[in-house]
Structures are given as C-alpha cells and as structure tokens.
Write a protein that holds these residues in place. Structure first.
Motif, mmCIF file in Angstrom:
data_model
loop_
_atom_site.group_PDB
_atom_site.id
_atom_site.type_symbol
_atom_site.label_atom_id
_atom_site.label_comp_id
_atom_site.label_asym_id
_atom_site.label_seq_id
_atom_site.Cartn_x
_atom_site.Cartn_y
_atom_site.Cartn_z
ATOM 1 N N VAL A 1 0.838 -1.207 0.000
ATOM 2 C CA VAL A 1 0.000 0.000 0.000
ATOM 3 C C VAL A 1 0.870 1.252 0.000
ATOM 4 O O VAL A 1 0.637 2.186 -0.779
ATOM 5 N N LEU A 2 1.903 1.288 0.846
ATOM 6 C CA LEU A 2 2.781 2.462 0.925
ATOM 7 C C LEU A 2 3.522 2.732 -0.381
ATOM 8 O O LEU A 2 3.722 3.878 -0.774
ATOM 9 N N HIS A 3 3.941 1.669 -1.061
ATOM 10 C CA HIS A 3 4.692 1.806 -2.317
ATOM 11 C C HIS A 3 3.782 1.854 -3.545
ATOM 12 O O HIS A 3 4.254 2.064 -4.657
ATOM 13 N N ASN A 4 2.507 1.603 -3.312
ATOM 14 C CA ASN A 4 1.553 1.522 -4.412
ATOM 15 C C ASN A 4 1.998 0.476 -5.437
ATOM 16 O O ASN A 4 1.936 0.673 -6.648
ATOM 17 N N GLY A 5 2.514 -0.634 -4.930
ATOM 18 C CA GLY A 5 3.017 -1.721 -5.762
ATOM 19 C C GLY A 5 3.870 -2.647 -4.928
ATOM 20 O O GLY A 5 3.971 -2.506 -3.709
ATOM 21 N N ILE A 6 4.510 -3.580 -5.576
ATOM 22 C CA ILE A 6 5.404 -4.508 -4.874
ATOM 23 C C ILE A 6 6.593 -3.710 -4.331
ATOM 24 O O ILE A 6 7.210 -2.935 -5.060
ATOM 25 N N PRO A 7 6.947 -3.902 -3.050
ATOM 26 C CA PRO A 7 7.992 -3.074 -2.430
ATOM 27 C C PRO A 7 9.431 -3.498 -2.706
ATOM 28 O O PRO A 7 10.335 -3.187 -1.950
ATOM 29 N N PHE A 8 9.655 -4.206 -3.786
ATOM 30 C CA PHE A 8 11.014 -4.578 -4.175
ATOM 31 C C PHE A 8 11.023 -4.788 -5.681
ATOM 32 O O PHE A 8 9.973 -4.947 -6.310
ATOM 33 N N ASP A 9 12.225 -4.771 -6.258
ATOM 34 C CA ASP A 9 12.358 -4.953 -7.699
ATOM 35 C C ASP A 9 11.986 -6.373 -8.101
ATOM 36 O O ASP A 9 12.374 -7.336 -7.439
ATOM 37 N N LEU A 10 11.244 -6.482 -9.171
ATOM 38 C CA LEU A 10 10.931 -7.783 -9.756
ATOM 39 C C LEU A 10 11.649 -7.853 -11.084
ATOM 40 O O LEU A 10 11.245 -7.229 -12.057
#
Length: 100
Positions: free
Chosen positions: A42-51
């Motif tokens: 929620v805070l990052h508005n996405g996955i919080p790490f590189d994919l």
C-alpha cells in the motif's frame, strides 16, 4: 481496526518452513509478516522490491553449443595472451559485481 479478514494461500511446504524458521528467530508471527508486506504494498503503491531476472554470470544452461564454444575460445585466447588474474581475485570480482 480489528483483524477480521482471512487470507488463504498455497505455497511450497519447504518454502513455508524456511520462512517461518527465520520469522520465529526474529520473533515475528507469520501473520504479522504478511500484514507488514501488505502495508508496504500500500505504501509503495506496488510490490515493495524490484521484480527482475537477476543478471548473474554467464549461465551455460541457457547457451547454445556454438555460444558455449565461443565463450571457451575467448577464454583460451585470453589465457594465451596472458590476460588472466588469480582465481581468488576472479571470484572476488564476480561476487562484488553481482552482489553475491
């Protein structure tokens, strides 16, 4: 807000055991770790790490025979020209470059 929503996910048993062992060592229940992960989404508005696919050294399992032979030829040519370094330095450089 009270915790009343349920989440069901199927994962590999070995992965679950390994992750839970680490979480137990940290004193974090799995449900809290999942909550933290969701909050970061929620805070990052996405996955919080590189994919991304890691950029590891040349993977011979992904090479054709001709690509493999080409790499061998390059290595042989470098050796003949004296363009080499001690093995310990080579592995140290690889670990540094790829963060392993």
């Amino acid at each position: 807000m009270p915790k009343s929503a349920n989440l069901y996910a199927r994962i590999e048993p070995d992965l679950k055991e390994q992750a839970e062992a680490i979480l137990n060592a940290l004193g974090i229940p799995a449900s809290n770790a999942i909550t933290m992960f969701y909050k970061q989404i929620v805070l990052h508005n996405g996955i919080p790490f590189d994919l991304k696919i890691p950029n590891h050294p040349t993977d011979i399992s992904r090479m054709t025979e001709s690509q493999f032979n080409e790499e061998l030829e390059k290595g042989y040519k470098n050796m003949q020209e004296g363009n080499n370094i001690p093995m310990e330095q080579a592995f140290s450089d690889i670990r540094k470059e790829y963060g392993i």
